[in-house]
Design a protein around this motif. Structure first.
Motif, PDB file in Angstrom:
ATOM      1  N   ASP A 113      -2.861  -5.596  13.956  1.00 26.58           N
ATOM      2  CA  ASP A 113      -2.767  -6.815  13.162  1.00 26.58           C
ATOM      3  C   ASP A 113      -3.099  -8.023  14.025  1.00 26.58           C
ATOM      4  O   ASP A 113      -3.479  -7.893  15.188  1.00 26.58           O
ATOM      5  CB  ASP A 113      -1.389  -6.930  12.505  1.00 26.58           C
ATOM      6  N   SER A 340       2.770  -0.452   4.455  1.00 25.83           N
ATOM      7  CA  SER A 340       1.953  -1.403   3.703  1.00 25.83           C
ATOM      8  C   SER A 340       0.666  -1.680   4.472  1.00 25.83           C
ATOM      9  O   SER A 340       0.512  -1.271   5.616  1.00 25.83           O
ATOM     10  CB  SER A 340       2.726  -2.708   3.480  1.00 25.83           C
ATOM     11  N   GLY A 341      -0.225  -2.377   3.827  1.00 24.26           N
ATOM     12  CA  GLY A 341      -1.502  -2.698   4.462  1.00 24.26           C
ATOM     13  C   GLY A 341      -2.548  -1.614   4.304  1.00 24.26           C
ATOM     14  O   GLY A 341      -3.620  -1.704   4.895  1.00 24.26           O
ATOM     15  N   PHE A 344      -5.757  -2.916   2.692  1.00 23.91           N
ATOM     16  CA  PHE A 344      -6.479  -3.739   3.672  1.00 23.91           C
ATOM     17  C   PHE A 344      -7.208  -2.851   4.674  1.00 23.91           C
ATOM     18  O   PHE A 344      -8.380  -3.088   4.999  1.00 23.91           O
ATOM     19  CB  PHE A 344      -5.487  -4.661   4.380  1.00 23.91           C
ATOM     20  N   LEU A 370      -5.018  -9.179   9.677  1.00 22.17           N
ATOM     21  CA  LEU A 370      -3.843  -8.935   8.849  1.00 22.17           C
ATOM     22  C   LEU A 370      -2.585  -9.556   9.452  1.00 22.17           C
ATOM     23  O   LEU A 370      -2.320  -9.420  10.638  1.00 22.17           O
ATOM     24  CB  LEU A 370      -3.624  -7.434   8.673  1.00 22.17           C
ATOM     25  N   GLN A 372       1.203  -8.935   9.018  1.00 23.65           N
ATOM     26  CA  GLN A 372       2.087  -7.949   8.390  1.00 23.65           C
ATOM     27  C   GLN A 372       3.238  -8.598   7.632  1.00 23.65           C
ATOM     28  O   GLN A 372       3.705  -8.057   6.617  1.00 23.65           O
ATOM     29  CB  GLN A 372       2.633  -6.983   9.444  1.00 23.65           C
ATOM     30  N   GLN A 375       1.780  -9.683   4.386  1.00 25.40           N
ATOM     31  CA  GLN A 375       1.484  -8.489   3.601  1.00 25.40           C
ATOM     32  C   GLN A 375       2.737  -7.987   2.899  1.00 25.40           C
ATOM     33  O   GLN A 375       2.725  -7.678   1.705  1.00 25.40           O
ATOM     34  CB  GLN A 375       0.911  -7.400   4.503  1.00 25.40           C
ATOM     35  N   LYS A 376       3.810  -7.912   3.645  1.00 26.55           N
ATOM     36  CA  LYS A 376       5.075  -7.429   3.067  1.00 26.55           C
ATOM     37  C   LYS A 376       5.560  -8.374   1.980  1.00 26.55           C
ATOM     38  O   LYS A 376       6.034  -7.938   0.916  1.00 26.55           O
ATOM     39  CB  LYS A 376       6.127  -7.313   4.174  1.00 26.55           C
ATOM     40  N   GLU A 379       3.518  -7.952  -1.226  1.00 28.75           N
ATOM     41  CA  GLU A 379       3.914  -6.737  -1.937  1.00 28.75           C
ATOM     42  C   GLU A 379       5.263  -6.918  -2.622  1.00 28.75           C
ATOM     43  O   GLU A 379       5.463  -6.477  -3.769  1.00 28.75           O
ATOM     44  CB  GLU A 379       3.956  -5.565  -0.957  1.00 28.75           C
ATOM     45  N   ALA A 411      -3.587 -10.860   3.862  1.00 27.40           N
ATOM     46  CA  ALA A 411      -2.851  -9.827   3.131  1.00 27.40           C
ATOM     47  C   ALA A 411      -3.701  -9.378   1.955  1.00 27.40           C
ATOM     48  O   ALA A 411      -4.518 -10.148   1.439  1.00 27.40           O
ATOM     49  CB  ALA A 411      -1.496 -10.338   2.656  1.00 27.40           C
ATOM     50  N   VAL A 413      -3.286  -6.699  -1.578  1.00 29.72           N
ATOM     51  CA  VAL A 413      -2.609  -5.702  -2.406  1.00 29.72           C
ATOM     52  C   VAL A 413      -3.625  -5.246  -3.445  1.00 29.72           C
ATOM     53  O   VAL A 413      -4.044  -6.026  -4.290  1.00 29.72           O
ATOM     54  CB  VAL A 413      -1.360  -6.284  -3.091  1.00 29.72           C
TER      55      VAL A 413
END
Length: 774
Positions: A113, A340-341, A344, A370, A372, A375-376, A379, A411, A413
């Motif tokens: 990342d 996750s990710g 991506f 990315l 993280q 990203q989290k 989501e 990020a 999704v």
């Protein structure tokens, strides 16, 4: 005569036996001659039975035995010679151990990342060579205890183990060589080496076919394993065989070898794993996919407990050590817990050259953009909205892209579910109609040509002739017309008629050119319906186009790859795969458009996206029958795009771009900006260099020096530079508080919090053009 002649004794045979006692002594003299002895009685002898029959039977069996023995020892000798020859053949073919430790046909891709932390792997990773002597003693012993407790006592094969496996298989209703194979570590290593058979693309269509052939069972396979295993035992030491095994075994989650697995699951070297971690790794050998801790930590711990018991039973762990290992089971590293990710990572793989991604023969490290944490949060925001705002069981899908102004994706999704590698990515692969989310690019052209956000346009009934279809007379969503309104109000309320009028005035070709330069799809509609977003695009391209507005009018190429290196190298092979490109519109035009789009949230269709602590701008979009619903917008720091719809293109019920997509956008923005200082948007309201737009013409805008066409005496006067006061009051969208019917995507009891979006046009538009344009 009493005496013979001359007194000599008579010629008689000497007595062989002396006389029995009972008579006088012999001799001459009176008394006369000796009495002859009584005849000796004959001994009675038992007659012999005939032995001829027994001799024939015994001789026959003896002959058979001699034949069998002769065949057996000769056959054994010949078999031993053949076996020895085959063993010698394999022995001669076996290379040094160092050439056997990495058996992968392809390399791997490790993704980092923006902070340099690992978040994803693609392909089979190999952590580097380890040896039986260098790994943790716990791991060394766990493998022996689990896979082959007699490893140091056999010469490659274990008849006892094979017999036990056959018994278990038969007892469980399988074939003798189906299921448990009773293989030694040496035999398992022979399988991993494919019995020395190399990959041949002319023989196997895919590497998967080659792998399956290498792993097949059966009696013939077992027979072939024997000489190869014996050759290995002759060629290598026990520790060298174990070294090959430790490096080549597949251990789930794309990890090849125990070093890669230790790094993958625990973030450490196989040299440093604890007893609990070693037991979990060794437990993977039974069924890597089933017992992988990334698939189920509980299953992995259960299997590890079995291995700990075996180690204790065989004396590799004391009771205290075993109890401690059971009481403190292994836990995954932060990177391994990261689930996750995935979308991506798949997108980065798609945008990286195949020879350095899917087809790489090297181990590649990709530094990405990315974040993280973002990203989290993205989501979690999507999950929260669907859990709290959407009817349970809905099959609707959604996608999110978070991007910086330069196109760096932070990020992504691609759907509601955690993906498997290669799953359909709705953020990058779904081409969907954009609806009114396309309208900002019409206004971008106008601003770049010199219009002002406060210029006027007529919102009144209009028809346009289209070849083959006749007159096309679209309507606004509310089937109402506002008359003379500003361009800002027209965009904020997402009114259809002004958008078409403006598009025709500035020229469709110029609108297409600007949209293309900003990165949108080039397969645009040809007619006036272009203004209503009948063309298709992906979410990532739409988000990138809006990033161009945020950064002051320059196009961006969305990118996730920051740098690509070969593992172990410091210098990258190449750098970022995108970024800011050519200027499309002027900076002043971009700032004017930003102001207009901020009014979408402040007074228009995007009220639900409005943020409490910072300025934001954006645009809603809904297509015919609400098959697609969009909200794309930005703060001073980030651009976020949201799409919602069904994979089968079914209509959403009760959903527009100003509804659930705006709420998802609001949740994402609120979470990712937590703790980030608010910065203002760069906006301005320039003076107009064009007169109001004449809806009676489609040949372009009216020059500034021309007389305004307005007949309305209340219209502001045009002074050659801009409109004089009084300007119309700012438009405030109504918030009627109407209860939304219980529909497919609307939560029960929901109240409309913003204005109704004009996303449904008249029946002519639906029937003739197959679109609504919002």
């Amino acid at each position: 005569m009493a005496a013979g002649s001359g007194g000599k004794r008579p010629l008689v045979a000497d007595k062989r036996y002396s006389a029995r006692t009972g008579g006088g002594s012999g001799g001459s003299g009176s008394g006369g001659a000796k009495k002859p002895a009584a005849p000796k009685p004959r001994r009675t002898r038992t007659p012999r039975r005939p032995r001829r029959q027994h001799g024939l039977i015994g001789g026959f069996f003896l002959l058979i035995w001699r034949v069998i023995w002769g065949i057996a020892w000769r056959g054994t000798a010949i078999g031993a010679m053949i076996l020895g020859g085959v063993v010698w053949y394999f022995y001669a073919q076996l290379p040094p151990v160092t050439e056997l430790v990495d058996g992968r046909a392809r390399g791997s891709v490790t993704m980092l990342d923006r902070e340099g932390e690992v978040f994803a792997w693609r392909g089979e990773t190999y952590g580097g060579m380890i040896t039986a002597e260098s790994v943790s003693q716990f791991l060394h012993d766990a493998v022996i205890a689990t896979e082959d407790r007699r490893f140091y006592w056999h010469f490659g094969i274990s008849p006892r183990g094979v017999a036990s496996a056959i018994r278990i298989n038969l007892a469980e209703g399988r074939g003798p060589f189906e299921g448990n194979g009773g293989s030694t570590i040496t035999q398992q290593t022979a399988k991993l080496l494919c019995l020395g058979v190399q990959w041949d693309p002319t023989r196997w269509k895919t590497e998967a076919d080659y792998e399956r052939d290498c792993r097949q069972g059966g009696i013939w396979r077992k027979i072939k394993e024997v000489p190869f295993s014996m050759a290995m035992e002759a060629k290598y030491s026990k520790e060298e065989i174990l070294t090959i095994y430790l490096n080549r075994a597949y251990l789930g989650a794309g990890a090849r070898g125990f070093e890669a697995a230790a790094q993958r699951y625990f973030g450490k070297s196989a040299k440093d794993v604890t007893a609990a971690e070693a037991a979990m790794l060794a437990g993977l050998l039974k069924a890597p996919s089933t017992f992988a801790p990334t698939a189920s930590i509980d299953r992995a711990r259960g299997r590890a407990a079995v291995v700990i018991g075996l180690m204790e039973e065989q004396g590799y762990l004391t009771k205290a050590e075993a109890d401690e290992a059971r009481a403190n089971p292994a836990s995954l590293s932060k990177a391994a817990k990261q689930d996750s990710g995935g979308y991506f990572a798949d997108w980065v793989m798609e945008t990286t050259p195949d020879y350095l991604a899917r087809d790489t023969t090297e181990d590649v490290v990709i530094e990405t953009t990315l974040d993280q944490d973002m990203q989290k949060k993205a989501e979690e925001a999507l999950s929260w909205v669907f859990e709290n705002k959407v009817k349970a069981g809905s099959k609707a899908q959604a996608a999110i892209v978070v991007m910086s102004a330069d196109g760096a994706v932070r990020a992504m999704v691609g759907g509601r579910n955690v993906p498997n590698a290669g799953d359909f990515n709705r953020a990058t692969q779904a081409l969907r109609q954009t609806g009114s989310a396309f309208k900002p690019f019409i206004y971008a052209v106008a601003m770049d040509l010199g219009y002002s956000p406060l210029d006027y346009v007529e919102d009144q009934p209009r028809c346009w002739y289209t070849a083959g279809s006749g007159d096309w007379c679209p309507q606004n969503y509310d089937r109402d017309f506002k008359g003379t309104i500003t361009l800002t109000q027209a965009l904020a309320e997402s009114r259809n008629i002004p958008a078409i009028v403006l598009s025709e005035a500035v020229g469709r070709d110029l609108v297409k050119q600007v949209a293309t330069d900003f990165g949108l799809a080039q397969n645009f509609a040809d007619g006036p319906a272009l203004a209503l977003g009948v063309s298709e695009s992906t979410l990532i391209d739409m988000t990138g186009a809006f990033a161009g507005i945020l950064n002051g009018g320059s196009a961006v190429v969305p990118y996730g790859l920051q740098a690509l290196k070969l593992q172990g190298m410091d210098e990258p092979l190449f750098g970022a795969g995108g970024g800011i490109g050519e200027r499309v519109i002027s900076e002043g035009a971009a700032r004017a458009l930003t102001y207009m789009m901020s009014e979408v949230l402040n007074s228009g269709t995007g009220a639900r996206a409005r943020l409490d602590d910072r300025e934001a701008a954006g645009k809603t979009g809904t297509t015919q029958s609400a098959r697609d619903a969009w909200f794309v917008g930005f703060t001073a720091d980030y651009v976020v795009g949201v799409w919602m719809g069904y994979d089968d293109n079914s209509p959403l019920t009760g959903v527009t771009g100003g509804g659930l997509p705006a709420e998802i956008w609001h949740e994402v923005m609120t979470r990712i900006n937590e703790g980030v200082p608010a910065s203002p948007l760069l906006t301005e309201i320039p003076d107009s260099t064009y007169a109001p737009i004449d809806p009676s013409t489609t040949e372009g805008a009216v020059a500034a020096e021309d007389v305004p066409y307005f007949d309305d005496p209340n219209a502001p006067a045009f002074d050659g530079e801009g409109y004089s006061d009084p300007l119309p009051e700012a438009y405030t969208a109504p918030l009627p508080g109407e209860e939304i019917p219980r529909l497919d995507e609307a939560p029960e009891g929901a109240v409309r919090e913003g204005p109704v979006e004009d996303d449904i046009v008249d029946q002519i538009l639906r029937d003739v053009l197959g679109t609504s344009g919002n």
